[in-house]
Write a protein that holds these residues in place. Structure first.
Motif, mmCIF file in Angstrom:
data_model
loop_
_atom_site.group_PDB
_atom_site.id
_atom_site.type_symbol
_atom_site.label_atom_id
_atom_site.label_comp_id
_atom_site.label_asym_id
_atom_site.label_seq_id
_atom_site.Cartn_x
_atom_site.Cartn_y
_atom_site.Cartn_z
ATOM 1 N N SER A 331 0.846 -1.192 0.000
ATOM 2 C CA SER A 331 0.000 0.000 0.000
ATOM 3 C C SER A 331 0.879 1.238 0.000
ATOM 4 O O SER A 331 2.067 1.189 0.358
ATOM 5 C CB SER A 331 -0.921 0.024 1.223
ATOM 6 N N ALA A 332 0.279 2.374 -0.374
ATOM 7 C CA ALA A 332 1.006 3.635 -0.302
ATOM 8 C C ALA A 332 1.375 3.963 1.138
ATOM 9 O O ALA A 332 2.436 4.544 1.406
ATOM 10 C CB ALA A 332 0.160 4.753 -0.899
ATOM 11 N N GLY A 333 0.531 3.579 2.076
ATOM 12 C CA GLY A 333 0.831 3.798 3.489
ATOM 13 C C GLY A 333 2.073 3.049 3.927
ATOM 14 O O GLY A 333 2.883 3.573 4.716
ATOM 15 N N SER A 334 2.251 1.833 3.421
ATOM 16 C CA SER A 334 3.457 1.072 3.758
ATOM 17 C C SER A 334 4.701 1.741 3.204
ATOM 18 O O SER A 334 5.756 1.773 3.851
ATOM 19 C CB SER A 334 3.338 -0.357 3.205
ATOM 20 N N ALA A 335 4.600 2.287 1.991
ATOM 21 C CA ALA A 335 5.743 2.994 1.405
ATOM 22 C C ALA A 335 6.095 4.232 2.223
ATOM 23 O O ALA A 335 7.279 4.540 2.435
ATOM 24 C CB ALA A 335 5.424 3.375 -0.040
ATOM 25 N N ARG A 336 5.082 4.935 2.696
ATOM 26 C CA ARG A 336 5.346 6.111 3.535
ATOM 27 C C ARG A 336 5.972 5.704 4.863
ATOM 28 O O ARG A 336 6.828 6.429 5.405
ATOM 29 C CB ARG A 336 4.044 6.888 3.768
ATOM 30 N N ARG A 337 5.576 4.559 5.403
ATOM 31 C CA ARG A 337 6.173 4.073 6.653
ATOM 32 C C ARG A 337 7.663 3.816 6.466
ATOM 33 O O ARG A 337 8.498 4.184 7.307
ATOM 34 C CB ARG A 337 5.465 2.790 7.104
ATOM 35 N N VAL A 338 8.041 3.186 5.338
ATOM 36 C CA VAL A 338 9.455 2.927 5.059
ATOM 37 C C VAL A 338 10.208 4.247 4.890
ATOM 38 O O VAL A 338 11.318 4.421 5.414
ATOM 39 C CB VAL A 338 9.600 2.036 3.809
ATOM 40 N N VAL A 342 13.548 5.763 7.004
ATOM 41 C CA VAL A 342 14.767 6.295 6.392
ATOM 42 C C VAL A 342 15.047 7.707 6.893
ATOM 43 O O VAL A 342 16.173 8.038 7.299
ATOM 44 C CB VAL A 342 14.648 6.277 4.856
ATOM 45 N N LYS A 343 14.035 8.542 6.866
ATOM 46 C CA LYS A 343 14.215 9.940 7.297
ATOM 47 C C LYS A 343 14.660 10.004 8.751
ATOM 48 O O LYS A 343 15.574 10.772 9.114
ATOM 49 C CB LYS A 343 12.922 10.718 7.107
ATOM 50 N N ASP A 344 14.038 9.217 9.602
ATOM 51 C CA ASP A 344 14.398 9.221 11.020
ATOM 52 C C ASP A 344 15.855 8.814 11.205
ATOM 53 O O ASP A 344 16.595 9.441 11.984
ATOM 54 C CB ASP A 344 13.477 8.261 11.782
ATOM 55 N N ALA A 345 16.286 7.771 10.469
ATOM 56 C CA ALA A 345 17.668 7.308 10.610
ATOM 57 C C ALA A 345 18.662 8.366 10.120
ATOM 58 O O ALA A 345 19.677 8.632 10.775
ATOM 59 C CB ALA A 345 17.849 6.005 9.836
ATOM 60 N N VAL A 346 18.367 8.981 8.977
ATOM 61 C CA VAL A 346 19.271 10.001 8.438
ATOM 62 C C VAL A 346 19.316 11.223 9.348
ATOM 63 O O VAL A 346 20.398 11.797 9.603
ATOM 64 C CB VAL A 346 18.842 10.382 7.007
ATOM 65 N N ASP A 347 18.169 11.629 9.861
ATOM 66 C CA ASP A 347 18.117 12.774 10.772
ATOM 67 C C ASP A 347 18.957 12.530 12.023
ATOM 68 O O ASP A 347 19.465 13.486 12.644
ATOM 69 C CB ASP A 347 16.679 13.070 11.180
ATOM 70 N N GLU A 358 11.053 10.506 -1.409
ATOM 71 C CA GLU A 358 9.628 10.239 -1.277
ATOM 72 C C GLU A 358 9.203 9.096 -2.192
ATOM 73 O O GLU A 358 9.654 9.017 -3.339
ATOM 74 C CB GLU A 358 8.824 11.494 -1.625
ATOM 75 N N PRO A 359 8.341 8.204 -1.716
ATOM 76 C CA PRO A 359 7.858 7.118 -2.577
ATOM 77 C C PRO A 359 6.933 7.639 -3.665
ATOM 78 O O PRO A 359 6.339 8.717 -3.534
ATOM 79 C CB PRO A 359 7.121 6.199 -1.603
ATOM 80 N N ASP A 360 6.810 6.858 -4.737
ATOM 81 C CA ASP A 360 5.877 7.149 -5.816
ATOM 82 C C ASP A 360 4.668 6.242 -5.627
ATOM 83 O O ASP A 360 4.662 5.097 -6.065
ATOM 84 C CB ASP A 360 6.548 6.888 -7.162
ATOM 85 N N HIS A 364 8.552 2.331 -3.339
ATOM 86 C CA HIS A 364 9.647 2.985 -2.623
ATOM 87 C C HIS A 364 10.958 2.510 -3.235
ATOM 88 O O HIS A 364 11.137 1.315 -3.464
ATOM 89 C CB HIS A 364 9.611 2.623 -1.136
ATOM 90 N N PRO A 365 11.894 3.398 -3.505
ATOM 91 C CA PRO A 365 13.150 2.970 -4.127
ATOM 92 C C PRO A 365 13.958 2.056 -3.208
ATOM 93 O O PRO A 365 13.901 2.166 -1.976
ATOM 94 C CB PRO A 365 13.888 4.286 -4.384
ATOM 95 N N ALA A 366 14.718 1.164 -3.834
ATOM 96 C CA ALA A 366 15.625 0.313 -3.070
ATOM 97 C C ALA A 366 16.646 1.203 -2.370
ATOM 98 O O ALA A 366 17.301 2.033 -3.005
ATOM 99 C CB ALA A 366 16.314 -0.680 -3.996
ATOM 100 N N THR A 367 16.787 1.023 -1.055
ATOM 101 C CA THR A 367 17.525 1.987 -0.236
ATOM 102 C C THR A 367 18.551 1.277 0.648
ATOM 103 O O THR A 367 18.259 0.239 1.241
ATOM 104 C CB THR A 367 16.542 2.798 0.634
ATOM 105 N N VAL A 368 19.734 1.879 0.731
ATOM 106 C CA VAL A 368 20.822 1.343 1.560
ATOM 107 C C VAL A 368 21.323 2.453 2.476
ATOM 108 O O VAL A 368 21.589 3.571 2.027
ATOM 109 C CB VAL A 368 21.979 0.817 0.693
#
Length: 486
Positions: A331-338, A342-347, A358-360, A364-368
């Motif tokens: 779901s789009a909600g799951s993409a926003r959760r991911v 990411v944002k919390d970790a980077v912050d 931001e997801p489309d 959500h893009p593959a992220t490392v």
């Protein structure tokens, strides 16, 4: 074209007693793909009525006939691979390779259930009294409540019911609101066509807002004698608490915070290929997905460069396209959760190596990430998406400590060219499953599958699944009349 499905109760397709329906959304398009009946507690009662009524006859069916039904269902499932792949793409955003893997493994689970149905069951005991034959006999428990999740809908939909049915039980399954067709109704269609008698398997779909009430009604019904649930740790705690309240055994297969450990003696190119598969198959939405890559200091620079480059090249988007590797989340909600993880970790100080943003919709893009601090939510929480962290370790003790630094305990991978070294590390990991010289995602129908700690308890697979859904009884037969002291 929107499809419409009703409940399956007593072998008949019937609407919910309330007449209500629920929408089944395609995560990639965001459009309604199917409409299903929104069952309630009264429908649970009807389904348990049917399962309870069918139990005596199904328990008396010969093992050979049960075997025939399961084998026929496996063949039918193989033959319907294209249909299954279409359903999974529309309901769960599944890519073609993931859908075909689901078909193959689900068919294998049915064939393993066929073998289990005719396997020896029970033991002859050495009785203390002369002339007495002692037996330990395994018998079905009755009606089993099954909860099937959306992420591997065919595998987990079949697994939720195969062992209980093979043991001679009847089942009421509540499939996920995100994939009610794939993990419930489609599986039931296959078994019905294979000859499963009416009432032996019943499916109650529901609206999302009714999930808790429907689940509680199913677990609380006194005729339900065992429960199995696959899903999140959060919901698993609730299901386990409800089952305990009603003194019912429960098998819980829950989330994981799984690590792939790349030892100093690993082949880096193999480690990269294994890790990419273990992290990004089904967009990371597998309980076994690797959340953490732990790499020896001597290899971490080379591994990170090669891994990040390969991840950045993974095709993402439309699950119906054969080249797509990372499809949409459920779901789009799951993409926003991911994205929020990411944002919390980077912050909080993590380094973004690729992906992010931001997801489309649900994609959500593959992220490392690297350098994720302990105070970041991602350090402890299951990602359950196309997201992974990389961390370095100095020696085996350091690797084991990092891998075990979680409340979960489902699976792990140890990449090495030295099997003896890998086994030594594997034995120290607190997980139900470890794969040496492989990544974390693997499943075989004859193997014991499950974790411990917050990853659940009990085991699916092979004889362990039969044992989970049967009672052991002690029977004795005296060859001569016993003597009594009075």
């Amino acid at each position: 074209m929107t499809i419409t499905r009703e409940l399956l109760i007593g072998g008949k397709d019937v609407p919910a007693a309330s007449g209500r329906t629920a929408e089944d959304i395609d995560p990639f398009t965001g459009e309604v793909w199917a409409t299903v009946a929104a069952g309630g507690p009264e429908d649970i009662t009807r389904a348990v009525d049917a399962a309870h009524g069918a139990f005596p006859q199904w328990a008396a069916v010969s093992p050979a006939e049960r075997r025939r039904i399961f084998l026929a269902a496996a063949d039918l499932l193989d033959a319907r691979a294209e249909q299954a792949a279409d359903i999974m793409a529309h309901e769960a955003g599944a890519t073609r390779p993931w859908a075909y893997f689901n078909v193959g493994l689900a068919a294998g689970i049915l064939r393993e259930a066929a073998a289990a149905a005719t396997a020896p069951r029970g033991e002859v005991l050495n009785a203390q009294e002369e002339g007495v034959l002692g037996l330990a006999v395994r018998e079905p428990v009755g009606v089993v409540a099954a909860f099937a999740p959306w992420n591997a809908p065919l595998i987990l939909g079949v697994r939720a019911i195969a062992a209980p049915l093979a043991a001679g039980n009847t089942v009421v399954v509540k499939p996920s609101e995100d994939a009610p067709v794939a993990c419930g109704l489609f599986v039931a269609d296959v078994l019905r066509e294979a000859g499963l008698p009416d009432g032996v398997l019943n499916v109650v779909t529901n609206a999302r807002e009714d999930a808790a009430e429907v689940a509680e009604a199913l677990i609380a019904d006194p005729r339900v004698r065992a429960v199995n649930f696959t899903g999140s740790t959060e919901v698993g705690r609730i299901v386990g608490t409800l089952a305990a309240r009603h003194l019912k055994p429960v098998l819980l297969e829950l989330g994981g915070k799984n690590s792939v450990i790349v030892l100093a003696d690993a082949d880096v190119d193999h480690a990269v290929d294994a890790a990419v598969f273990g992290v990004f198959m089904n967009a990371g939405q597998i309980c076994m997905s690797a959340d953490r890559l732990l790499v020896h200091d001597s290899l971490v620079e080379e591994f990170t460069a090669k891994f990040t480059a390969k991840v950045a090249s993974l095709p993402a988007g439309d699950p119906s396209q054969p080249q797509t590797v990372v499809g949409p989340l459920v779901s789009a909600g799951s993409a926003r959760r991911v994205a929020a993880l990411v944002k919390d970790a980077v912050d909080k100080g993590a380094t973004l190596l690729t992906g992010g943003g931001e997801p489309d919709g649900a994609v959500h893009p593959a992220t490392v990430l690297s350098g994720v601090p302990r105070e970041a939510e991602l350090y402890h929480s299951e990602a359950f998406g196309p997201l992974v962290t990389i961390a370095a370790f100095a020696d085996d003790d350091d690797a084991v400590a990092l891998a075990n630094d979680t409340e979960h305990g489902l699976t792990a991978g140890v990449i090495t060219e030295n099997a003896t070294h890998g086994l030594a590390v594997a034995r120290r990991l607190r997980t139900g499953i470890v794969h040496v010289n492989d990544q974390t995602v693997a499943d075989e129908p004859q193997a014991p599958f499950g974790g411990f700690q917050a990853s659940g308890y009990g085991r699916f697979g092979g004889r362990w699944g039969i044992e989970a859904f049967s009672n052991t009884r002690w029977l004795t037969v005296a060859a001569k009349q016993p003597r009594y002291p009075f």
